[in-house]
Design a protein around this motif. Structure first.
Motif, PDB file in Angstrom:
ATOM      1  N   VAL A  30     109.028  61.858 -16.259  1.00 38.04           N
ATOM      2  CA  VAL A  30     107.866  62.822 -16.160  1.00 38.04           C
ATOM      3  C   VAL A  30     108.386  64.378 -15.528  1.00 38.04           C
ATOM      4  N   LEU A  76     102.953  63.062 -18.699  1.00 32.89           N
ATOM      5  CA  LEU A  76     102.351  61.856 -18.704  1.00 32.89           C
ATOM      6  C   LEU A  76     101.357  61.578 -18.027  1.00 32.89           C
ATOM      7  N   GLU A  77     100.279  60.801 -18.125  1.00 34.75           N
ATOM      8  CA  GLU A  77      99.229  60.695 -17.326  1.00 34.75           C
ATOM      9  C   GLU A  77      99.610  60.304 -15.835  1.00 34.75           C
ATOM     10  N   CYS A  79      99.866  58.274 -12.287  1.00 35.67           N
ATOM     11  CA  CYS A  79      99.604  56.984 -12.193  1.00 35.67           C
ATOM     12  C   CYS A  79      98.550  56.460 -11.420  1.00 35.67           C
ATOM     13  N   ASP A 106      99.269  57.097 -20.216  1.00 38.92           N
ATOM     14  CA  ASP A 106     100.180  56.162 -19.687  1.00 38.92           C
ATOM     15  C   ASP A 106      99.873  54.790 -20.298  1.00 38.92           C
ATOM     16  N   THR A 108     100.824  52.055 -19.290  1.00 41.99           N
ATOM     17  CA  THR A 108     100.740  51.004 -18.058  1.00 41.99           C
ATOM     18  C   THR A 108      99.935  51.213 -16.980  1.00 41.99           C
ATOM     19  N   SER A 109      99.033  52.073 -17.097  1.00 44.72           N
ATOM     20  CA  SER A 109      98.117  52.443 -16.291  1.00 44.72           C
ATOM     21  C   SER A 109      97.164  51.436 -15.993  1.00 44.72           C
ATOM     22  N   LEU A 142     108.523  55.003 -23.834  1.00 46.99           N
ATOM     23  CA  LEU A 142     107.226  54.463 -24.408  1.00 46.99           C
ATOM     24  C   LEU A 142     107.470  53.299 -25.473  1.00 46.99           C
TER      25      LEU A 142
END
Length: 294
Positions: A30, A76-77, A79, A106, A108-109, A142
């Motif tokens: 990121v 990326l968003e 975390c 993301d 996986t959030s 991803l």
């Protein structure tokens, strides 16, 4: 809509994120750029490896007090959970960031996700900014996360007479972007010692069952693998659905400028890039049916 300045900052963040390839796994590569309230770049950073500060934290540290009221541009968003390091969305809130521009959400959030929490705290959030460009770096991570098995690139020379020279060149060009490199019957880190040892382990080199081996690699922290050489041909040809990218080095052009195509016309793959490497032409192919990569 993202401004011209923010788009330029996102492209800078994408370039920064690529410095995390080969070391950040199992975390994503990121990049982040901080703009002050006037739109000037005051901080930038990327995530090197798990256990070390994330891209947002590095960029905020570089920006210092100038981040207050400014904009964070991140690939990326941020975390939304506290793990080995603090939650990035909270770091942004604590720094007084007024706006966050995100390229890719993301998957996986945890909970509502970092973007939702930022918005709930009054931060202006924009998502989906030039994701196609971001995926040139983030895409393999991803894909691996979605499938629970690493992104696999197979590189080889199409002609045996230049196999050794070309293979060495391909390793030098590609290994720094891969977590693992599989050559003959050995497995090594793409960047020796690049990963956090407490979060990454080398698997054995057994590939009798490729799908099972890939799953083991994923569990050990690997997200990208480079298999080098024609000695993997039988195994990978029998398991092409598990191969994502193929890099083929051909010989020198034939009479009339024609290039040998043996070993390039592979079913289910399309050419996405070509480049000249010394006396060889290197062709990159990618799986043409995304559904086959699920």
């Amino acid at each position: 809509m993202a401004s011209t300045t923010e788009l330029a900052a996102m492209r800078q963040a994408i370039i920064l994120s690529s410095f995390g390839l080969g070391t950040a796994s199992p975390n994503p590569p990121v990049g982040c750029v901080i703009l002050d309230r006037h739109g000037a770049t005051v901080g930038a950073g990327y995530h090197q490896r798990k256990g070390r500060p994330h891209a947002e934290a590095n960029a905020l540290t570089a920006a210092g007090a100038a981040a207050h009221g400014g904009t964070a541009v991140v690939t990326l968003e941020p975390c939304n959970h506290v793990g080995v390091t603090p939650a990035c969305r909270q770091e942004l809130i604590n720094a007084g960031i007024a706006r966050v521009v995100i390229s890719v959400i993301d998957p996986t959030s945890q909970g509502d996700g970092g973007a939702a929490v930022l918005a709930a705290h009054g931060v202006d959030v924009e998502t989906g900014v030039i994701p196609d460009e971001t995926l040139t770096v983030l895409g393999p991570w991803l894909a691996a996360t979605r499938r629970r098995r690493p992104h696999l690139t197979w590189a080889y020379a199409a002609h045996g007479d230049n196999n050794r020279e070309t293979t060495e060149r391909l390793i030098a060009d590609l290994r720094s972007q891969a977590d693992l490199v599989l050559t003959d019957e050995t497995v090594n880190e793409g960047i020796p010692g690049g990963h956090a040892p407490e979060h990454f382990a080398l698997p054995n080199a057994s590939t009798a069952d490729l799908r099972e081996w890939l799953s083991t690699c994923y569990t050990s922290g690997t997200r990208t693998i480079l298999a080098v050489g024609a000695h993997h041909a039988d195994l990978l040809h029998d398991n092409l659905n598990d191969v994502d990218d193929i890099v083929v080095a051909t010989g020198t052009p034939l009479t009339g400028g024609r290039v040998p195509t043996s070993g390039i016309a592979l079913p289910g793959f399309k050419i996405v890039d070509t480049s000249s490497h010394g006396t060889s032409i290197v062709v990159r192919l990618r799986r043409s049916d995304p559904a086959a990569r699920q």
